[in-house]
Design a protein around this motif. Sequence first.
Motif, mmCIF file in Angstrom:
data_model
loop_
_atom_site.group_PDB
_atom_site.id
_atom_site.type_symbol
_atom_site.label_atom_id
_atom_site.label_comp_id
_atom_site.label_asym_id
_atom_site.label_seq_id
_atom_site.Cartn_x
_atom_site.Cartn_y
_atom_site.Cartn_z
ATOM 1 N N ALA A 146 12.246 8.068 4.812
ATOM 2 C CA ALA A 146 11.176 8.454 5.745
ATOM 3 C C ALA A 146 10.442 9.698 5.250
ATOM 4 N N LYS A 147 11.174 10.646 4.697
ATOM 5 C CA LYS A 147 10.559 11.873 4.177
ATOM 6 C C LYS A 147 9.620 11.565 3.027
ATOM 7 N N LEU A 148 10.008 10.620 2.165
ATOM 8 C CA LEU A 148 9.161 10.254 1.025
ATOM 9 C C LEU A 148 7.892 9.535 1.484
ATOM 10 N N LEU A 149 7.958 8.867 2.631
ATOM 11 C CA LEU A 149 6.818 8.109 3.137
ATOM 12 C C LEU A 149 5.895 8.938 4.026
ATOM 13 N N THR A 150 6.378 10.070 4.517
ATOM 14 C CA THR A 150 5.600 10.871 5.467
ATOM 15 C C THR A 150 4.369 11.467 4.787
ATOM 16 N N LYS A 151 3.225 11.279 5.440
ATOM 17 C CA LYS A 151 1.961 11.778 4.883
ATOM 18 C C LYS A 151 1.212 12.579 5.954
ATOM 19 N N SER B 144 5.577 4.026 11.693
ATOM 20 C CA SER B 144 6.837 4.748 11.853
ATOM 21 C C SER B 144 7.982 4.015 11.177
ATOM 22 N N ILE B 145 9.045 4.756 10.881
ATOM 23 C CA ILE B 145 10.321 4.167 10.479
ATOM 24 C C ILE B 145 11.182 4.074 11.730
ATOM 25 N N VAL C 28 0.807 -1.224 0.000
ATOM 26 C CA VAL C 28 0.000 0.000 0.000
ATOM 27 C C VAL C 28 0.841 1.276 0.000
ATOM 28 N N HIS C 29 1.816 1.345 0.891
ATOM 29 C CA HIS C 29 2.524 2.611 1.113
ATOM 30 C C HIS C 29 3.861 2.733 0.374
ATOM 31 N N MET C 30 4.480 1.620 0.048
ATOM 32 C CA MET C 30 5.865 1.657 -0.399
ATOM 33 C C MET C 30 6.075 1.924 -1.898
ATOM 34 N N PRO C 31 5.209 1.459 -2.798
ATOM 35 C CA PRO C 31 5.524 1.575 -4.236
ATOM 36 C C PRO C 31 5.880 2.975 -4.715
ATOM 37 N N LEU C 32 5.081 3.987 -4.346
ATOM 38 C CA LEU C 32 5.338 5.346 -4.823
ATOM 39 C C LEU C 32 6.653 5.881 -4.258
ATOM 40 N N ALA C 33 6.913 5.602 -2.977
ATOM 41 C CA ALA C 33 8.155 6.067 -2.355
ATOM 42 C C ALA C 33 9.368 5.440 -3.028
ATOM 43 N N LEU C 34 9.278 4.156 -3.358
ATOM 44 C CA LEU C 34 10.389 3.480 -4.029
ATOM 45 C C LEU C 34 10.629 4.067 -5.419
#
Length: 277
Positions: free
Chosen positions: A272-277, A255-256, A102-108
């Motif tokens: 972490a910055k890329l994942l922060t929403k 959290s990371i 859910v959360h990781m694809p866009l950040a990667l």
Amino acid sequence: MEILTLKTFKAVVDEEGIKGAADKLHTVQSNITNRIRKLERELDTKLFNIIGRKLQLTASGQQLCEYADQILQLEYQATSAILRNKGSYELRVGMPETFAAVHMPLALKQLKLNHSQIRTKIYTDTSDRLVFSVLNNKVDCAAIGNAPKHEKLVVIPIVKEELIMVTPLDSEHDPVLLVRDEGCGYRKHALIWQQKAGRDHDELMVMSSADGVLGCIAAGLGYTIIGKNMVTGSRYEKSLVMTPVSHGPKHVQLSIVYRKGSLLESGILTLAKLLTK
């Protein structure tokens, strides 16, 4: 002692056997056996006893395991430091399968486009086991829910996820609470909800994946408490009803986490910055 031999020894310990170590190291079982025998000859001691069908560390094996952990951590840190200084390095990231989906694809994708010097390697496991992996240097950081307070860990909040009750759309459901395996953060919240809602007598059914949980609920087999993002966009969304929870915590904090003093802290903070929403 060679680094490869120590890695082999640790793999046998961590995977609880020769076969698991061979799979982990992508080699044949005879290579694992030969390396362990060579190490025992070199140290003039027995490292494992066979109890039934399982390998058990001897006293000497226990002692070596402690030193092997330290040596391999230093070896990894040295490699990471040199590669980082050269401008390209690997970042080992742990996360539950649901977070990866859910959360990781866009950040990667953003990491690959804008920070190509960081090469990510993904490991999936439950939140509880990922904390252990971070503390024991098996991964550099992990994305988990409800991160524990620990003197050796840095915690960076990234996502506050709404908890919901999920029930089937078109049918009555059985009084069965569907959850993931032990160590899953959502499972803990589901059990808290069950207790506070006075539904302790509902049957518990354990599934191996969030997709399996949602599929069974869509079929009318029960209900669950889970993060809203797990349902939104899933293939079962139109067959489910999502209701805000009325008991216990309303959100789960994702959290990371990483070890204090990590040499790869700059890369972890970038992720972490890329994942922060």
